[in-house]
Design a protein around this motif. Structure first.
Motif, PDB file in Angstrom:
ATOM      1  N   TYR A 108       0.814  -1.213   0.000  1.00 20.05           N
ATOM      2  CA  TYR A 108       0.000   0.000   0.000  1.00 20.05           C
ATOM      3  C   TYR A 108       0.849   1.265   0.000  1.00 20.05           C
ATOM      4  O   TYR A 108       0.364   2.360  -0.290  1.00 20.05           O
ATOM      5  CB  TYR A 108      -0.967   0.010   1.183  1.00 20.05           C
ATOM      6  N   ASP A 109       2.138   1.115   0.304  1.00 16.61           N
ATOM      7  CA  ASP A 109       3.012   2.291   0.308  1.00 16.61           C
ATOM      8  C   ASP A 109       3.342   2.785  -1.105  1.00 16.61           C
ATOM      9  O   ASP A 109       3.999   3.818  -1.258  1.00 16.61           O
ATOM     10  CB  ASP A 109       4.301   2.000   1.074  1.00 16.61           C
ATOM     11  N   VAL A 190      -4.633  -4.345   4.338  1.00 19.20           N
ATOM     12  CA  VAL A 190      -3.815  -3.186   4.701  1.00 19.20           C
ATOM     13  C   VAL A 190      -4.052  -2.796   6.154  1.00 19.20           C
ATOM     14  O   VAL A 190      -3.108  -2.491   6.894  1.00 19.20           O
ATOM     15  CB  VAL A 190      -4.127  -1.997   3.753  1.00 19.20           C
ATOM     16  N   ASN A 191      -5.305  -2.850   6.581  1.00 18.14           N
ATOM     17  CA  ASN A 191      -5.621  -2.499   7.971  1.00 18.14           C
ATOM     18  C   ASN A 191      -4.981  -3.489   8.948  1.00 18.14           C
ATOM     19  O   ASN A 191      -4.439  -3.099   9.993  1.00 18.14           O
ATOM     20  CB  ASN A 191      -7.138  -2.473   8.161  1.00 18.14           C
ATOM     21  N   LYS A 219       7.639   6.088   0.031  1.00 15.88           N
ATOM     22  CA  LYS A 219       6.902   4.910   0.492  1.00 15.88           C
ATOM     23  C   LYS A 219       6.811   4.903   2.023  1.00 15.88           C
ATOM     24  O   LYS A 219       5.756   4.631   2.604  1.00 15.88           O
ATOM     25  CB  LYS A 219       7.601   3.630   0.013  1.00 15.88           C
ATOM     26  N   ALA A 220       7.946   5.183   2.675  1.00 14.75           N
ATOM     27  CA  ALA A 220       7.979   5.185   4.134  1.00 14.75           C
ATOM     28  C   ALA A 220       7.040   6.248   4.709  1.00 14.75           C
ATOM     29  O   ALA A 220       6.400   6.022   5.744  1.00 14.75           O
ATOM     30  CB  ALA A 220       9.402   5.420   4.622  1.00 14.75           C
ATOM     31  N   VAL A 221       6.955   7.386   4.042  1.00 13.94           N
ATOM     32  CA  VAL A 221       6.068   8.459   4.512  1.00 13.94           C
ATOM     33  C   VAL A 221       4.625   7.969   4.566  1.00 13.94           C
ATOM     34  O   VAL A 221       3.885   8.239   5.522  1.00 13.94           O
ATOM     35  CB  VAL A 221       6.186   9.709   3.611  1.00 13.94           C
ATOM     36  N   THR A 222       4.213   7.227   3.534  1.00 13.52           N
ATOM     37  CA  THR A 222       2.859   6.675   3.503  1.00 13.52           C
ATOM     38  C   THR A 222       2.632   5.721   4.663  1.00 13.52           C
ATOM     39  O   THR A 222       1.632   5.813   5.385  1.00 13.52           O
ATOM     40  CB  THR A 222       2.606   5.939   2.172  1.00 13.52           C
ATOM     41  N   VAL A 223       3.566   4.800   4.872  1.00 16.31           N
ATOM     42  CA  VAL A 223       3.429   3.791   5.932  1.00 16.31           C
ATOM     43  C   VAL A 223       3.369   4.444   7.305  1.00 16.31           C
ATOM     44  O   VAL A 223       2.476   4.159   8.112  1.00 16.31           O
ATOM     45  CB  VAL A 223       4.598   2.780   5.880  1.00 16.31           C
TER      46      VAL A 223
END
Length: 306
Positions: A108-109, A190-191, A219-223
């Motif tokens: 999901y990232d 994802v949840n 990607k890390a920012v999204t996670v």
């Protein structure tokens, strides 16, 4: 050869510079291409740019774009513009993350500010049909955790469609990419991933383990933001990009430091923000791994890597 989003010229430098042209909207990056004597227009890709190119340079045999098309909001204008400058027998090659691989890996990232779209063969083929373009070949490649390279031509009814196209379509249909229920199931996965990753980090903090982040990626920012992971769970991030150093991860405000080889005496665990470069990172951090250091990932599920 025309490249849309030529970056620092790493692709175009392989071609005859008198027969190639790059489009790059970021002036600071375009300068890197120009140092290599590559002809670059500092423009966004749209119909206005395409008309100017056609009038000055004519049409092109090959148009290439990697990890750029999905960043542009108006896809209809993108492909109208490409048709203006693509020779009737020319080939368009675009390369972007694969929706099928994204769903399989629960990645999901891949959804972040620049990635407005993620393509599947099913979605892209329908979009191209509107512009009388057809995919005649696909190639799956490992970049970004799984990407697809699409080979596209103007549809003249005589184009030979290679078996790779039908194989990709069959895989996507079998996985359920044409069903809304597949995406609902993805949301549920994802949840679960979010809760599991947070549990891992909370438990490590209770054990007084030092956890840092490795690679302050988009990607890390999204996670981190989706999972509400802040400095209370990850002390800081290492990153090799000077522009990111001595700043903070957006939203969660975790500090970003200049990269240093991981010291197993000071660091117990490192969260892989750049999980798609795991192999390279493992090669780089052999000392850390050999002395008990461990990495944490969330792909395809949150776990401590052995």
């Amino acid at each position: 050869v025309l490249e849309i989003g030529c970056n620092d010229g790493v692709f175009l430098e392989n071609f005859d510079k008198s027969l190639s042209l790059g489009i790059e909207p970021c002036a600071n990056i375009a300068k890197l291409s120009k140092r290599k004597k590559i002809n670059v227009l500092i423009k966004y890709w749209n119909q206005e740019t395409a008309f100017k190119i056609k009038n000055k340079y004519g049409k092109f045999d090959l148009i290439y774009s990697a990890n750029t098309i999905t960043h542009i909001k108006n896809l209809d204008e993108v492909f109208k513009s490409i048709k203006l400058v693509l020779n009737d027998n020319g080939t368009l090659i675009i390369q972007d993350p694969s929706m099928l691989e994204l769903l399989k890996k629960n990645a999901y990232d891949q959804f972040y500010n620049e990635h407005i779209y993620v393509f599947s063969y099913i979605s892209l083929s329908k979009l191209l049909k509107k512009h009388n373009l057809v995919i005649y070949k696909v190639k799956n490649i490992p970049e970004h955790g799984g990407s697809i390279r699409y080979f596209i031509k103007k549809n003249n009814k005589k184009n030979k469609i290679e078996s790779s196209v039908y194989i990709q379509l069959k895989k996507e249909l079998k996985y359920g990419l044409s069903k809304f229920s597949t995406y609902k199931k993805f949301g549920q996965s994802v949840n679960k991933s979010k809760n599991k990753l947070k549990d891992i980090l909370i438990n490590l903090r209770k054990l007084n383990k030092v956890v840092i982040g490795y690679g302050a990626t988009a990607k890390a920012v999204t996670v981190l933001n989706y999972c509400n992971i802040d400095r209370s769970l990850i002390n800081f991030f290492y990153d090799t990009t000077p522009e990111k150093q001595n700043k903070y991860i957006p939203g969660v405000k975790i500090p970003v430091k200049k990269y240093s080889v991981l010291d197993p005496k000071k660091i117990d665990y490192a969260f892989l923000g750049a999980w798609n470069f795991k192999k390279e990172i493992y090669d780089k951090e052999k000392t850390f791994l050999n002395h008990g250091g461990k990495f944490i990932t969330h792909i395809p599920k949150p776990r401590i890597l052995k």
